[in-house]
Structures are given as structure tokens and as C-alpha cells.
Design an enzyme around this catalytic site. Structure first.
Site, short mmCIF file in Angstrom:
data_model
loop_
_atom_site.label_atom_id
_atom_site.label_comp_id
_atom_site.label_asym_id
_atom_site.label_seq_id
_atom_site.Cartn_x
_atom_site.Cartn_y
_atom_site.Cartn_z
N SER A 1 0.72 -1.28 -0.22
CA SER A 1 -0.02 -0.13 0.16
C SER A 1 0.96 1.24 -0.06
O SER A 1 0.51 2.21 -0.76
CB SER A 1 -0.98 -0.20 1.10
OG SER A 1 -1.84 -1.01 1.08
N GLU B 1 -4.09 -2.35 -7.01
CA GLU B 1 -4.59 -1.10 -7.58
C GLU B 1 -4.83 -0.20 -6.32
O GLU B 1 -5.91 0.61 -6.49
CB GLU B 1 -5.51 -0.99 -8.79
CG GLU B 1 -4.78 -1.55 -9.81
CD GLU B 1 -3.97 -1.13 -10.82
OE1 GLU B 1 -3.87 0.27 -10.81
OE2 GLU B 1 -3.10 -1.85 -11.41
C1 LIG Z 1 -3.17 -11.43 -7.70
C2 LIG Z 1 -2.47 -9.94 -7.35
C3 LIG Z 1 -2.16 -9.34 -8.57
C4 LIG Z 1 -1.23 -8.25 -8.79
N1 LIG Z 1 -0.87 -7.44 -9.45
C5 LIG Z 1 0.16 -6.33 -9.28
C6 LIG Z 1 0.77 -5.82 -10.13
O1 LIG Z 1 0.34 -6.16 -11.61
N2 LIG Z 1 1.92 -4.94 -10.31
C7 LIG Z 1 1.95 -4.33 -8.91
O2 LIG Z 1 2.83 -3.69 -8.78
N3 LIG Z 1 1.29 -5.02 -8.02
C8 LIG Z 1 0.40 -6.08 -8.03
N4 LIG Z 1 -0.36 -6.56 -6.96
C9 LIG Z 1 -0.06 -6.04 -5.56
C10 LIG Z 1 -1.30 -5.21 -4.72
O3 LIG Z 1 -1.46 -4.10 -5.63
C11 LIG Z 1 -0.99 -5.19 -3.48
O4 LIG Z 1 -1.11 -6.42 -2.99
C12 LIG Z 1 -1.94 -4.19 -2.92
O5 LIG Z 1 -1.52 -2.86 -3.12
C13 LIG Z 1 -1.74 -4.33 -1.38
O6 LIG Z 1 -0.45 -4.36 -0.98
P1 LIG Z 1 -0.10 -5.47 0.18
O7 LIG Z 1 -0.30 -6.70 -0.28
O8 LIG Z 1 1.31 -5.22 0.49
O9 LIG Z 1 -0.88 -5.22 1.56
P2 LIG Z 1 -0.48 -3.86 2.67
O10 LIG Z 1 -0.23 -3.04 2.05
O11 LIG Z 1 0.64 -4.92 3.60
O12 LIG Z 1 -1.87 -3.89 3.57
C14 LIG Z 1 -2.39 -5.08 4.10
C15 LIG Z 1 -3.64 -4.70 4.93
O13 LIG Z 1 -3.53 -3.54 5.59
C16 LIG Z 1 -4.24 -2.49 5.06
N5 LIG Z 1 -3.54 -1.10 5.29
C17 LIG Z 1 -2.23 -0.96 4.71
N6 LIG Z 1 -2.25 0.65 4.83
C18 LIG Z 1 -3.36 1.05 5.55
C19 LIG Z 1 -3.82 2.28 5.75
N7 LIG Z 1 -2.93 3.47 5.64
N8 LIG Z 1 -4.94 2.58 6.53
C20 LIG Z 1 -5.80 1.57 6.55
N9 LIG Z 1 -5.70 0.27 6.31
C21 LIG Z 1 -4.09 -0.02 5.59
C22 LIG Z 1 -4.70 -2.88 3.76
O14 LIG Z 1 -5.66 -2.32 3.13
C23 LIG Z 1 -4.78 -4.49 3.79
O15 LIG Z 1 -6.15 -4.84 4.45
C24 LIG Z 1 -1.17 -7.83 -6.98
C25 LIG Z 1 -1.47 -8.61 -6.03
C26 LIG Z 1 -2.07 -9.41 -6.13
C27 LIG Z 1 -2.76 -10.51 -4.96
#
Ligand SMILES: Cc1cc2nc3c(=O)[nH]c(=O)nc-3n(C[C@H](O)[C@H](O)[C@H](O)COP(=O)(O)OP(=O)(O)OC[C@H]3O[C@@H](n4cnc5c(N)ncnc54)[C@H](O)[C@@H]3O)c2cc1C
Length: 390
Positions: A138, A371
Site C-alpha cells: 500500500s 491497485e
Molecule cells: C493477484 C495479485 C495481482 C497483483 N498485480 C500487481 C501488479 O501487476 N503490479 C503490482 O505492482 N502489484 C500488483 N499486486 C499487488 C497489490 O497491488 C498489493 O497487494 C496491494 O497494493 C496491497 O499491498 P500489500 O499486499 O502489501 O498489503 P499491505 O499494504 O501490507 O496491506 C495489508 C492490509 O493493511 C491495510 N492497510 C495498509 N495501509 C493502510 C492504511 N494506511 N490505512 C488502513 N489500512 C491500511 C490494507 O488495506 C490491507 O488490508 C497484485 C496483487 C495480487 C494479490
């Protein structure tokens, strides 16, 4: 005609767009939808779907004419994403990712970069948008992938995760940080890496809950070298490019979610018009009619907002971040609710793989995560009301 059919009839496509949409609908119905369950089961990459999409020349619709494209409106692009995703959510995200990744090249690339990369994409190349890292999701500003200039080359070191199309792409649009910047935000930059670049390797792919046929890969960049001409965003420019790109791809994520939601709604309506209990069709029970009415009303409003935000982009409005977040938030929450309710409306059969409702429910979940998660979208929307004069 019901309210949703009338909505479908309303955007007012040009003859060219109507013809293309008809071909996409036919492809989705006759080829993509019948193959979707097998691809979901096997998790194999759907190369025949990609070939069929390329036979229609679909990538060309978002590539400028001077680079071999045949551009059509952003709304018609959204309609294609929705149609493909309704038939096969994996294929929908594979194709939409081409647009997500290549849009920044179209918008910010140098003439030299565009003339090397875009014709290949117009002909059906696959692209990946490479942002996320194991410790930077994120909060993309936490990314650690490093760019450093060495003579006429950029050297890239770092690791990326969860990259859609990451294992199959011809072109990678990679975000990272330039060496020597004073703060995290101004350090962000972007470079284009082509398949086979020395030092780029795919280190693994994910085993996922849904969209199982779309590859989601981890990438390693170990002294990876690309020509200096592949720089897309120099120091100080990357964050702007990143945010502008996400604003344009978020409506597309919503179109993907609304395709899944439409499929679930239509399947549920079909089923409860047939299935009888207590001597009546399920749809004759008022409790079910209320449930369906709430789902149809939400779907109609989300679809209307999809065309509104798409129309803003077609008119060249740049500041669409909050509209895009609002759309992605509501459309993806609806996709999850719709697919969960579709399983419910199918009763026990909905829980089993003979009906596609259970697959749609698994496919829908990711739309609330990528996204920008829906927590992040809520934060962006809420924060936009903070008064700056206080
Ligand atoms: C199938 C799949 C395809 C993807 N495709 C791409 C791609 O093509 N390119 C790419 O770059 N990425 C891609 N992603 C990555 C995706 O964009 C990230 O998984 C997403 O942005 C969330 O990041 P994270 O998984 O590290 O979760 P984290 O950021 O660790 O979040 C964990 C939880 O904490 C919450 N959270 C985090 N910060 C806050 C806040 N400030 N306030 C409240 N809640 C918060 C989140 O909402 C979530 O519920 C993909 C992911 C998957 C699973």
C-alpha cells in the site's frame, strides 16, 4: 428490456466501436467463457485466449495511430474489459494489465522509447506494471529497488512481488528509486525493461484463490542493465507518473469487477427463475425480490458511474483521482457482495463447481485488494474533504 439492458444500450457507441464490441462479445461468449472453468482448475496461462484477443487486434485500441494502433475511446476500452472479464476474469486482467502498464509509456515516454515499444504492443505484446515489493505494498514510497546510471546504461537491483503478467510479459514498466535522491518521494522513477534483459529473472509464481489463470510473479533484478533511453521517469518525476497511471487504471479495475458482478447477477437471475421450492419459483418470494432489487440498483448505479468516469477521461479531464477511487471502491465491494449473494441464491449448488458462481466469488475478492486496497481508497476519498485552510 430491464434497467441493465437499457444501461447497456445507452453509451452511444460509434459504428466502429459498436462493431468491435460485437466482436468482443461474440469472442467472450463463444470462446472465453466456455474455456474459463478449465483454466480456473488448471491455473495454466490461457495462451489461446490471448491469441484470439490478438486476432481481433484489441491492443491497438489503446495505442496511438502513429505507433501502429487504431485508438478508440476509453469508454469502449472499459466496455471491452467488462465483457472479457464477465466471461473469464483471468483473461480480463491479463488484457487490462497491458493497458495499465503501457499507458505511462504512451503518456510520458520519449519519442525513441515509444517508437521501440508501442508497435510491438499494438501487435499483441504482453506488458507488466511492476510496482509492489515484499515490504512495499500500500505504501509504494517504501520501495527499495534501486536505479543507478552507469555510462549509457541504467543498472537495476531489487526484487518485486505480485506482478500480473510478470512471468510472460514482453515489456516491463518498472518503478524504483534513483540512487542519491534526498527523500523517498523524489527518488521514485521508472524505467522500461524488455523481456530477456540481462539480470532480470522470474523467481516464482503465486498459487491463488481466484483469477487463477493469470500469472502473478515475483521478479529479481540483479545488476539488470537497460539502455539510458529506456528511462520513463527521471528523479523527481516518478511519483507523478505513478499516480497518474493508477488513476487511469483504476476505472479499468472497476470494469473488471463489474464484469464479474454482471456475470453473477445474470446467472443468479437465470437460476431463480427456474428453481422451484414450496411450489413456486424462487424469484416469486418477496424476500428474494428485495434482495435482487438491492443488487440490481447498486449494479445500475455503479455502471452509470463507470461511464461517467470513463467519459471524463475521454474528455481529457486529468484530475479524476477521487472519482476513480470512488468507482473502484463501490464497484469492487459490489462484485464481492454480488458474487457472495449469487452463491447464496444458488443454495447448495452455488457452493459447488458445477455452477460458476463459486468461481466468480473467488475471482471477485482480488478486486478489493489490487491497485490500492479499499481501505486506501476510503482513506483517499475521506482525506479529500480535509480543509487545507485549517
Ligand atoms: C493477484 C495479485 C495481482 C497483483 N498485480 C500487481 C501488479 O501487476 N503490479 C503490482 O505492482 N502489484 C500488483 N499486486 C499487488 C497489490 O497491488 C498489493 O497487494 C496491494 O497494493 C496491497 O499491498 P500489500 O499486499 O502489501 O498489503 P499491505 O499494504 O501490507 O496491506 C495489508 C492490509 O493493511 C491495510 N492497510 C495498509 N495501509 C493502510 C492504511 N494506511 N490505512 C488502513 N489500512 C491500511 C490494507 O488495506 C490491507 O488490508 C497484485 C496483487 C495480487 C494479490
Amino acid at each position: 428490456m430491464n434497467v441493465l439492458d437499457r444501461l447497456d444500450a445507452s453509451p452511444g457507441w460509434s459504428d466502429e466501436e459498436r462493431m468491435l464490441l460485437d466482436s468482443v462479445q461474440q469472442l467472450a461468449k463463444e470462446k472465453l467463457a466456455p474455456r474459463a472453468a478449465d483454466y480456473d482448475r488448471s491455473g495454466e496461462f490461457p495462451w489461446d485466449n490471448v491469441r484470439d484477443i490478438n486476432e481481433l487486434g484489441l491492443n491497438a485500441m489503446f495505442i496511438p495511430e502513429e505507433y501502429g494502433g487504431a485508438p478508440l475511446s476509453y469508454c469502449s476500452y472499459l466496455a471491452c474489459v467488462r465483457e472479457i472479464s464477465k466471461a473469464c476474469a483471468s483473461t480480463g486482467i491479463i488484457w487490462a494489465t497491458n493497458f495499465h502498464a503501457i499507458k505511462p509509456v504512451i503518456q510520458y515516454g520519449s519519442e525513441d522509447l515509444k517508437s521501440r515499444i508501442l508497435p510491438r504492443m499494438a501487435e499483441g505484446g504482453l506488458a507488466a506494471l511492476v510496482i509492489t515489493e515484499p515490504s512495499a505494498g500500500s505504501d509504494a514510497t517504501g520501495m527499495r529497488t534501486q536505479f543507478r546510471l552507469e555510462g549509457d546504461e541504467v543498472v537495476i537491483d531489487g526484487g518485486k512481488t505480485f506482478i500480473s503478467n510478470g512471468d510472460v510479459a514482453d515489456v516491463y514498466v518498472v518503478f524504483g528509486k534513483w540512487e542519491g535522491a534526498s527523500d523517498a518521494k523524489s527518488a521514485i522513477g521508472a524505467v522500461v525493461v524488455e523481456k530477456g534483459a540481462p539480470g532480470l529473472s522470474v523467481t516464482g509464481t503465486e498459487h491463488k484463490m481466484g483469477t487463477r489463470a493469470s500469472g502473478t510473479a515475483s521478479l529479481a533484478f540483479e545488476g539488470c542493465r537497460v539502455p539510458k533511453g529506456n528511462i520513463l521517469a527521471p528523479m523527481g518525476e516518478g511519483l507523478r507518473v505513478l499516480l497518474a497511471s493508477l488513476n487511469k487504471s483504476r476505472p479499468s479495475v472497476a470494469a473488471h469487477a463489474l464484469g464479474i458482478a454482471r456475470a453473477a447477477f445474470e446467472d443468479a437471475v437465470e437460476y431463480i427463475n427456474e428453481r422451484r421450492q414450496f411450489g413456486k419459483r424462487i424469484l416469486e418470494f418477496q424476500g428474494i425480490q428485495f434482495m435482487l432489487a438491492d443488487l440490481a440498483a447498486e449494479l445500475a448505479l455503479c455502471e452509470s458511474w463507470l461511464w461517467r468516469v470513463g467519459g471524463m477521461i475521454d474528455q481529457g479531464v486529468e484530475d479524476i483521482g477521487i472519482e476513480a477511487s470512488t468507482l473502484q471502491l463501490r464497484a469492487t465491494d459490489l462484485a464481492m457482495r454480488m458474487t457472495t449473494d449469487a452463491v447464496q441464491l444458488h443454495g447448495g449448488y452455488g457452493y459447488c463447481a458445477d455452477f460458476r458462481a463459486e468461481r466468480l466469488m473467488r475471482d471477485a475478492k482480488i478486486t478489493q485488494i489490487w491497485e490500492g486496497t479499499n481501505q486506501i481508497h476510503r482513506q483517499l476519498i475521506g482525506r479529500s474533504f480535509l480543509r487545507k485552510d485549517k
